[in-house]
Design a protein around this motif. Structure first.
Motif, PDB file in Angstrom:
ATOM      1  N   ALA A 171      -8.129  50.500 -92.579  1.00 44.19           N
ATOM      2  CA  ALA A 171      -8.843  49.225 -92.694  1.00 44.19           C
ATOM      3  C   ALA A 171      -8.842  48.452 -91.377  1.00 44.19           C
ATOM      4  O   ALA A 171      -9.486  47.408 -91.277  1.00 44.19           O
ATOM      5  CB  ALA A 171      -8.221  48.368 -93.788  1.00 44.19           C
ATOM      6  N   THR A 191      -3.882  42.889 -98.353  1.00 46.15           N
ATOM      7  CA  THR A 191      -5.112  43.597 -98.701  1.00 46.15           C
ATOM      8  C   THR A 191      -5.793  44.208 -97.481  1.00 46.15           C
ATOM      9  O   THR A 191      -5.650  43.729 -96.351  1.00 46.15           O
ATOM     10  CB  THR A 191      -6.127  42.665 -99.393  1.00 46.15           C
ATOM     11  OG1 THR A 191      -6.599  41.696 -98.439  1.00 46.15           O
ATOM     12  CG2 THR A 191      -5.497  41.961-100.587  1.00 46.15           C
ATOM     13  N   ALA A 192      -6.573  45.263 -97.742  1.00 42.76           N
ATOM     14  CA  ALA A 192      -7.345  45.901 -96.683  1.00 42.76           C
ATOM     15  C   ALA A 192      -8.388  44.948 -96.105  1.00 42.76           C
ATOM     16  O   ALA A 192      -8.671  44.971 -94.909  1.00 42.76           O
ATOM     17  CB  ALA A 192      -8.009  47.158 -97.222  1.00 42.76           C
ATOM     18  N   ALA A 193      -8.970  44.103 -96.955  1.00 43.13           N
ATOM     19  CA  ALA A 193      -9.987  43.167 -96.473  1.00 43.13           C
ATOM     20  C   ALA A 193      -9.425  42.243 -95.405  1.00 43.13           C
ATOM     21  O   ALA A 193     -10.090  41.951 -94.404  1.00 43.13           O
ATOM     22  CB  ALA A 193     -10.540  42.354 -97.638  1.00 43.13           C
ATOM     23  N   GLU A 194      -8.184  41.784 -95.600  1.00 43.22           N
ATOM     24  CA  GLU A 194      -7.548  40.920 -94.596  1.00 43.22           C
ATOM     25  C   GLU A 194      -7.343  41.661 -93.292  1.00 43.22           C
ATOM     26  O   GLU A 194      -7.556  41.102 -92.202  1.00 43.22           O
ATOM     27  CB  GLU A 194      -6.211  40.420 -95.131  1.00 43.22           C
ATOM     28  CG  GLU A 194      -6.293  39.460 -96.298  1.00 43.22           C
ATOM     29  CD  GLU A 194      -4.917  39.150 -96.854  1.00 43.22           C
ATOM     30  OE1 GLU A 194      -4.280  38.216 -96.334  1.00 43.22           O
ATOM     31  OE2 GLU A 194      -4.477  39.851 -97.791  1.00 43.22           O
ATOM     32  N   ASP A 200     -13.474  51.470-100.325  1.00 46.45           N
ATOM     33  CA  ASP A 200     -14.057  50.119-100.224  1.00 46.45           C
ATOM     34  C   ASP A 200     -14.720  49.919 -98.869  1.00 46.45           C
ATOM     35  O   ASP A 200     -15.327  50.840 -98.337  1.00 46.45           O
ATOM     36  CB  ASP A 200     -12.976  49.064-100.510  1.00 46.45           C
ATOM     37  CG  ASP A 200     -12.483  49.145-101.949  1.00 46.45           C
ATOM     38  OD1 ASP A 200     -13.223  48.747-102.846  1.00 46.45           O
ATOM     39  OD2 ASP A 200     -11.351  49.625-102.160  1.00 46.45           O
ATOM     40  N   HIS A 201     -14.594  48.725 -98.293  1.00 47.05           N
ATOM     41  CA  HIS A 201     -15.202  48.420 -96.998  1.00 47.05           C
ATOM     42  C   HIS A 201     -14.232  47.587 -96.170  1.00 47.05           C
ATOM     43  O   HIS A 201     -13.642  46.631 -96.673  1.00 47.05           O
ATOM     44  CB  HIS A 201     -16.506  47.628 -97.186  1.00 47.05           C
ATOM     45  CG  HIS A 201     -17.569  48.391 -97.891  1.00 47.05           C
ATOM     46  ND1 HIS A 201     -18.444  49.241 -97.263  1.00 47.05           N
ATOM     47  CD2 HIS A 201     -17.882  48.453 -99.214  1.00 47.05           C
ATOM     48  CE1 HIS A 201     -19.259  49.776 -98.154  1.00 47.05           C
ATOM     49  NE2 HIS A 201     -18.937  49.312 -99.341  1.00 47.05           N
ATOM     50  N   ALA A 202     -14.085  47.954 -94.916  1.00 47.14           N
ATOM     51  CA  ALA A 202     -13.231  47.180 -94.008  1.00 47.14           C
ATOM     52  C   ALA A 202     -13.551  47.550 -92.562  1.00 47.14           C
ATOM     53  O   ALA A 202     -14.115  46.755 -91.820  1.00 47.14           O
ATOM     54  CB  ALA A 202     -11.749  47.402 -94.315  1.00 47.14           C
ATOM     55  N   ASP A 224      -8.255  46.748-103.309  1.00 53.89           N
ATOM     56  CA  ASP A 224      -7.814  47.002-101.929  1.00 53.89           C
ATOM     57  C   ASP A 224      -6.416  46.460-101.679  1.00 53.89           C
ATOM     58  O   ASP A 224      -6.000  46.294-100.538  1.00 53.89           O
ATOM     59  CB  ASP A 224      -8.804  46.415-100.925  1.00 53.89           C
ATOM     60  CG  ASP A 224      -8.768  44.898-100.854  1.00 53.89           C
ATOM     61  OD1 ASP A 224      -8.227  44.271-101.792  1.00 53.89           O
ATOM     62  OD2 ASP A 224      -9.278  44.337 -99.867  1.00 53.89           O
ATOM     63  N   GLY A 271      -9.139  44.134 -92.187  1.00 53.02           N
ATOM     64  CA  GLY A 271     -10.446  44.336 -91.586  1.00 53.02           C
ATOM     65  C   GLY A 271     -10.985  43.121 -90.862  1.00 53.02           C
ATOM     66  O   GLY A 271     -11.870  43.250 -90.010  1.00 53.02           O
ATOM     67  N   ARG A 272     -10.463  41.950 -91.207  1.00 54.77           N
ATOM     68  CA  ARG A 272     -10.926  40.715 -90.551  1.00 54.77           C
ATOM     69  C   ARG A 272     -10.152  40.391 -89.274  1.00 54.77           C
ATOM     70  O   ARG A 272     -10.472  39.406 -88.593  1.00 54.77           O
ATOM     71  CB  ARG A 272     -10.832  39.544 -91.524  1.00 54.77           C
ATOM     72  CG  ARG A 272     -11.876  39.608 -92.654  1.00 54.77           C
ATOM     73  CD  ARG A 272     -11.987  38.292 -93.391  1.00 54.77           C
ATOM     74  NE  ARG A 272     -10.794  37.996 -94.175  1.00 54.77           N
ATOM     75  CZ  ARG A 272     -10.625  38.326 -95.451  1.00 54.77           C
ATOM     76  NH1 ARG A 272     -11.576  39.003 -96.089  1.00 54.77           N
ATOM     77  NH2 ARG A 272      -9.522  37.994 -96.099  1.00 54.77           N
TER      78      ARG A 272
END
Length: 243
Positions: free
Chosen positions: A192, A159-162, A13-15, A42, A164-165
């Motif tokens: 991530a 999640t990985a998105a969290e 995915d993306h992170a 993710d 990454g932020r």
């Protein structure tokens, strides 16, 4: 024909994939760190991670990397490798190598073990972003690799998105708060999380080596190609000495 200066990374995915072009610039010797993405959920949960690291998905990643003609490939995901256990992760890497036409292959989970051994570390602490049940599987993986984990704490991020932020300040605090005085080093196992630009600052603050997921993944790719060398700014792992 493989390009001896190119290393391929399969990133989920993306992170924090921008850690790889940053590391490429820090290497500064013409080495190419080629990144291709595969996609799944993710979520930091066992079933979802088993799916993310499945042979089908990694075969797809190897196929995407083929246009870069890498000389080695690395599955740039910690949880999507250690969740299989030691033997399962070995099989995962063997399958990835086969999918990549016989190229040397590895994963971030093995990168942590190899990096710890390279620095002579025996007792480490883990600062995990994952939920506790997933983080414990990383501890078990390290133990199978002969690494004694004297302390583990998890941030319980789903999640990985969290991950990454997280801001640089939040990353440093998450890591520093989970340090253990009786540990030779601190391990931070999530690709991530953006850490490449922060490793040296964290080591200076803690007074010990800090191994982070994207840092060790890059190092592992270099190890596979016989190109490990001293690099300024990437921490003790890249200068071969304890911080």
């Amino acid at each position: 024909m493989p390009d001896s200066r190119a290393i391929g990374f399969i990133y989920p995915d993306h992170a924090a994939e921008d850690d790889y072009p940053l590391a490429e610039r820090m290497l500064g010797d013409g080495t190419r760190l080629a990144v291709e993405h595969i996609y799944g959920t993710d979520l930091h949960a066992v079933e979802e991670l088993l799916d993310l690291g499945s042979p089908e998905r990694l075969t797809q990643g190897a196929q995407l990397l083929s246009r870069h003609q890498p000389s080695a490939v690395v599955w740039a995901c910690t949880s999507g490798s250690f969740v299989y256990g030691w033997e399962g992760a070995r099989e995962q890497v063997a399958s990835l190598s086969e999918a990549a036409g016989g190229l040397p292959a590895s994963s971030t989970s093995f990168a942590f073990v190899h990096a710890a051994r390279a620095l002579g570390l025996r007792r480490v602490a883990v600062a995990a972003s994952y939920p506790d049940d997933v983080a414990k599987l990383f501890v078990e993986f390290l133990a199978a690799g002969g690494i004694d984990v004297v302390g583990m704490s998890s941030a319980d991020i789903d999640t990985a998105a969290e991950v990454g932020r997280l801001s640089p300040e939040e990353v440093v605090e998450l890591v520093a708060e989970r340090n253990r005085g009786d540990a030779d080093a601190l391990l931070v196992p999530d690709t991530a999380m953006r850490t490449v630009a922060l490793v040296e600052a964290m080591e200076q603050r803690l007074g010990k080596p800090v191994l982070t997921a994207n840092q060790v993944t890059v190092w592992e790719g270099l190890r596979l190609t016989g190109a490990v060398r001293d690099v300024a700014g990437l921490g003790a792992l890249f200068n071969g000495k304890v911080a």
